[in-house]
Design an enzyme around this catalytic site. Structure first.
Site, mmCIF file in Angstrom:
data_model
loop_
_atom_site.group_PDB
_atom_site.id
_atom_site.type_symbol
_atom_site.label_atom_id
_atom_site.label_comp_id
_atom_site.label_asym_id
_atom_site.label_seq_id
_atom_site.Cartn_x
_atom_site.Cartn_y
_atom_site.Cartn_z
ATOM 1 N N THR A 26 4.424 61.124 59.514
ATOM 2 C CA THR A 26 4.110 61.281 58.095
ATOM 3 C C THR A 26 2.697 61.830 57.945
ATOM 4 O OG1 THR A 26 5.660 59.617 57.320
ATOM 5 C CG2 THR A 26 3.702 59.951 55.967
ATOM 6 N N HIS A 175 16.650 57.798 59.553
ATOM 7 C CA HIS A 175 15.543 56.844 59.737
ATOM 8 C C HIS A 175 16.103 55.428 59.547
ATOM 9 C CE1 HIS A 175 11.752 54.978 59.913
ATOM 10 N NE2 HIS A 175 11.018 55.860 59.278
ATOM 11 N N ASN A 178 11.569 50.829 61.148
ATOM 12 C CA ASN A 178 10.325 50.510 60.437
ATOM 13 C C ASN A 178 10.508 49.779 59.103
ATOM 14 O OD1 ASN A 178 9.076 51.569 62.619
ATOM 15 N ND2 ASN A 178 8.634 53.558 61.693
ATOM 16 N N TYR A 180 12.421 50.135 56.565
ATOM 17 C CA TYR A 180 12.754 50.830 55.321
ATOM 18 C C TYR A 180 14.180 50.419 54.924
ATOM 19 C CZ TYR A 180 8.381 53.261 56.043
ATOM 20 O OH TYR A 180 7.046 53.525 56.209
ATOM 21 N N ASN A 235 5.716 46.903 57.874
ATOM 22 C CA ASN A 235 6.297 46.828 56.531
ATOM 23 C C ASN A 235 6.958 45.477 56.259
ATOM 24 O OD1 ASN A 235 5.504 49.428 55.632
ATOM 25 N ND2 ASN A 235 7.113 50.337 56.887
ATOM 26 N N GLY A 322 4.037 60.795 69.541
ATOM 27 C CA GLY A 322 3.634 60.995 68.156
ATOM 28 C C GLY A 322 2.212 61.493 68.049
#
Ligand code: 8OZ
Length: 367
Positions: A26, A175, A178, A180, A235, A322
């Site tokens: 991101t 995705h 994480n 979400y 998160n 990453g």
């Protein structure tokens, strides 16, 4: 002969020149209306030496957005913007899949259509921050999705996958990591529903598996992969009470669907690899059972030596990097030559312009 990190590999329908993956990152640099910019095409084109690029997380719908200036894949202008990106990567012989994202409750009302509440499996607010026009803010309280809304969520994922193919992507990565939306359903630490999408392991996995099934029906299993993070705490996601069994169940189903790849974050995303016991090798075995061609991509804190060893031993088929790809556009060449690796500037990670984005030099072009 042992397999090398620099050997080609076939991922579903995609021929990858080497086994190095650029992980989704991101960067918050989309333009107005969450449209990918020409600068983003330059950035991804610079990194086309990767065997496979996974794009930054991209919201499947306006409701799926949770951070400022992240790109979408639900409007015609966004598809046209992404087409510039895929053309830039393909012109240099690279391959790129789009990461399909719905943030669920990791959002803020200022980023939602009509200032509405974000949606999730639950109405409990996460103890987490997001980045908005006002800076870092606590995420907003969510609204639990109603049972009759679930087909719409699945349809949004399916349409986004179609848009990705229209934009020239070689496939998609769902995705599923994480904490979400899909993990907000999967984990018993977050999902407090009592309907067909809550309670048992089968019920909590239902949304993720319906999404995968719909995307496979739309674009084919050979163009579909998913990213998972069984143990990550990011998160506000405590581990599931039975994480090993839950993820083995999911991965076995994904293997049976002949998914092209699974991309697993080992440990805490971007952090410690060792965060409680989890047997990733057992997960890999479940996926490969009945899907021997399925590609196993590993990620999180891999060094050059770890990556070379993981490929040589067969523990992984590809390794994703990453942060190293941010500051080393020519990472594949540097790893091949065992050359020095540049460090990234944390100040330019999220938002801003070309600085700290497209101005990291390749060794061949360094002054
Ligand atoms: C960093 C900042 C914002 C979002 C993820 C999409 O963790 C993200 C993300 C990472 O998967």
């Amino acid at each position: 002969m042992t397999t090398s990190l620099f050997d080609p590999v076939r991922l579903g329908k995609v021929e990858c020149a080497n086994r190095i993956v650029m992980a989704p990152l991101t960067r918050d640099r989309a333009g107005p209306h969450q449209v990918p910019t020409p600068l983003m095409a330059t950035y991804y084109g610079q990194r086309a030496g990767a065997g496979l690029i996974v794009s930054e997380a991209t919201q499947i719908s306006a409701e799926g957005q949770g951070y400022l200036d992240t790109p979408g894949i639900y409007s015609e202008a966004q598809v046209a913007g992404w087409r510039r990106v895929t053309e830039a990567v393909h012109a240099k012989g690279g391959k790129i899949v789009l990461q399909l994202w719905h943030v669920g409750r990791i959002s803020h009302v200022s980023l939602q259509p009509n200032g509405q509440s974000p949606v999730s499996s639950t109405a409990t607010r996460a103890k987490a921050k997001t980045f908005t026009a006002a800076g870092f803010e606590d995420v907003s309280a969510p609204r639990a999705l109603r049972l009759e809304e679930m087909p719409r969520i699945v349809a949004d994922y399916r349409a986004a996958a179609r848009h990705a193919i229209d934009a020239g992507f070689d496939g998609v990565e769902i995705h599923g990591a994480n904490n979400y939306l899909l993990e907000q359903f999967l984990r018993d630490s977050i999902n407090d529903r009592t309907d067909a999408y809550g309670g048992s392991q089968e019920n909590r996995a239902r949304l993720m598996l319906e999404v995968v099934q719909a995307i496979v029906a739309e674009i084919g299993a050979a163009r579909t992969g998913i990213r998972l993070s069984p143990m990550t705490p990011v998160n506000d996601g405590a581990p599931d009470g039975h994480a090993q069994g839950l993820y083995e169940y999911v991965v076995e189903k994904l293997g049976a669907m002949q998914l092209a790849f699974i991309h697993v974050i080992e440990g805490a995303t971007g952090g410690a690899r060792d965060v409680g016991s989890f047997d990733y090798a057992a997960l890999r075995a479940r996926f490969k059972d009945g899907n021997a061609q399925g590609v196993w991509i590993v990620n999180n804190g891999y060094t050059r030596t770890m990556a070379i060893d993981s490929i040589a031993s067969g523990a992984a088929d590809m390794v994703a990097f990453g942060k190293l790809f941010i500051s080393n556009p020519d990472l594949v060449e540097r790893l091949r030559d065992d050359a020095a690796l540049a460090a990234l500037d944390p100040a330019t990670l999220y938002g801003g312009s070309a600085h700290g984005y497209t101005d990291y030099p390749s060794l061949g072009t360094a002054a």
